[in-house]
Structure formats: C-alpha cells, structure tokens
Design an enzyme around this catalytic site. Sequence first.
Site, mmCIF file in Angstrom:
data_model
loop_
_atom_site.group_PDB
_atom_site.id
_atom_site.type_symbol
_atom_site.label_atom_id
_atom_site.label_comp_id
_atom_site.label_asym_id
_atom_site.label_seq_id
_atom_site.Cartn_x
_atom_site.Cartn_y
_atom_site.Cartn_z
ATOM 1 N N LEU A 155 0.879 -0.819 0.385
ATOM 2 C CA LEU A 155 -0.101 0.042 -0.184
ATOM 3 C C LEU A 155 0.648 1.326 -0.371
ATOM 4 C CD1 LEU A 155 -2.996 -0.751 2.813
ATOM 5 C CD2 LEU A 155 -3.522 -0.421 0.567
ATOM 6 N N ASP A 156 0.691 2.126 -0.824
ATOM 7 C CA ASP A 156 1.091 3.754 -0.773
ATOM 8 C C ASP A 156 1.305 4.074 0.484
ATOM 9 O OD1 ASP A 156 1.820 3.537 -3.154
ATOM 10 O OD2 ASP A 156 0.103 4.135 -4.614
ATOM 11 N N PRO A 157 2.197 4.751 0.934
ATOM 12 C CA PRO A 157 2.369 5.553 2.001
ATOM 13 C C PRO A 157 0.641 6.141 2.531
ATOM 14 C CG PRO A 157 4.207 5.745 1.281
ATOM 15 C CD PRO A 157 3.402 5.325 0.228
#
EC number: 5.4.99.25
Length: 301
Positions: A46-48
């Site tokens: 997951l992206d930050p």
Amino acid sequence: MARSKKGRAVSGWVVIDKPAGITSTAVVNKVKWAFGAQKAGHAGTLDPAATGVLAVALGEATKTVPYITDALKCYRFMVRLGAATTTDDAEGAVIETRAERPSDAQIVDALPAFRGEIMQVPPQFSAVKVDGERAYDLARDGVEMELAARALWVESLEVIARPDADHVELEMVCGKGGYVRSIARDLGQALGCLGHVQWLRRVWSGPFDAAKGASLDDIDRLARSPEIDALLQPLELGLADLPRCEATAEGAARLRNGNPGMVIVNGLAYGDEAWASHQGRPVAVGIYRGGELHPTRVFNL
C-alpha cells in the site's frame, strides 16, 4: 557450523489496518519486531498515503504470500475531478486543471470501459522497473517514461457517493497488479475533466478484512508480550482459495521431506493444485497426481 536464526519460529498472519503516513515496509518491520519473529513479509504493498488491509505473513506463512497476492482485493477511493497531478494522487503537484465537470450519469456511463479485462498503464511514480531502475526513482529525477500497459482484471467498479461536483467516491474489486491511481487518472481523462486519487483504502484482500485488522497502537501496546500472539491468524488462511486434502501419516512424512506423498482426496482432478494437512496442521502445497501430492511448498511446522 550453521548460524542459528534470530527470533521466534512463529508462523501465521497478522492483519493490520494500516494508517496513512507510513510505508508498508515499515509496518512489516514493526510487526516482525513486536512478535520477535525470524521472518516476515506482506501480501501487496500500500502506498504510504493509503490505509486499510496490510496482511503481514510471519514465518512459514510467507510461503503462502503469492496466493494472497493473486486473490481479489477491494478498494474504496475518492477521485478528485478537475485536476491531474504528477503522481496521480494528492501527494503530487498539480500539472493541469480543467473547469468541466461530468454529471452523475456521465460517470456511471463511463465505468463499463474499466470493468473486465482491461489494459492499464502504471503511474510514472510506481515500483515498475525500467531498465533495472524503479520508475519512481526515474520520475523523481525528472525522467519521463513510456510505461507498457499491463492487463488487469476488474471484477467490479461502482459509484458509492458523489459528495459534490468535484468529487466521486468509487469502490473497485480487482485482481493482482492493479493501480487505483491509474483508474482515477484514466477515468478523469475519459470524462474530459482529468482526475486523481484524493484518498484510498483497501477494504479487504482475499480472506482478510480491514474491519478486523489490528492497529499499530495494538502492536505497540502488546509488543514482545505473550498476549500479542492473540493477534496471530492461522497460516492456512493464505490458502483459502486452494482445495484442501488430508495426507496419510506416511504421506505427511514424505511430503515434509519434499517427496510426493499419499493423500485422501474428494473431488480433486489430476493436475489440480491443492494443499495437504495432517492432524490439523498444514503440511505442503503441491500438484495432485494419481493419489499423491507432489509438493511445491513444504511447511516446517
């Protein structure tokens, strides 16, 4: 003399409801430390800025990661209409704006083109490799790339809400390798208004649900205590999409040594992939051939 592994030989899944502002790798490292585990990995980055399900595999459960990675996943996300950004999400700089806004009906009519088997170009800021380098590293250096389109299966894509003219909330169920940011970008282009992801949440991934996930506060509070093992879910959840068979006692012993072993089956066909258990414990994943399972992954439990 072989060097002994550091940490506990703990195996299973820990489902984290990831908050925004932290990388997936940082979450995995925190969980590994909190459990004192020898080995850890995760099923799907997951992206930050994204939130939701991050399934962390410990120990022998890391061998089941590919099956969760291949499973369907559900994303809820908000598209900001009227602007394109460098990263196709709210983290990037705005590079173009348009005043046009689609009607609710126009949005609904545009969605069928994004369902089924589609071809999707990853964002410039993505982990795709270009000549051995990550696209996001090249993009940070100002390099513009023509990334190849990739196939993606989109099971469903529906409007959840339209809070105002500038925003539309969507829910998508898709297969492996999907970029929600690309969906927002391409939908905005198809509507003629441009668009990017404002926020993104992974609601579920295979058998794992964000609503049942632990928080990082839970991990910090229980770290290195016996109570933390209550957060551990069975390894076999990572095999939920495979049929199960029962190994005989002799078959289980052979499978654990990496050899074909006899299994008791119900409905398996020659060549099917399945997993075997014995006395309630996973033994191996393999290919069924004529009464035996030929192992491709063996669990040392």
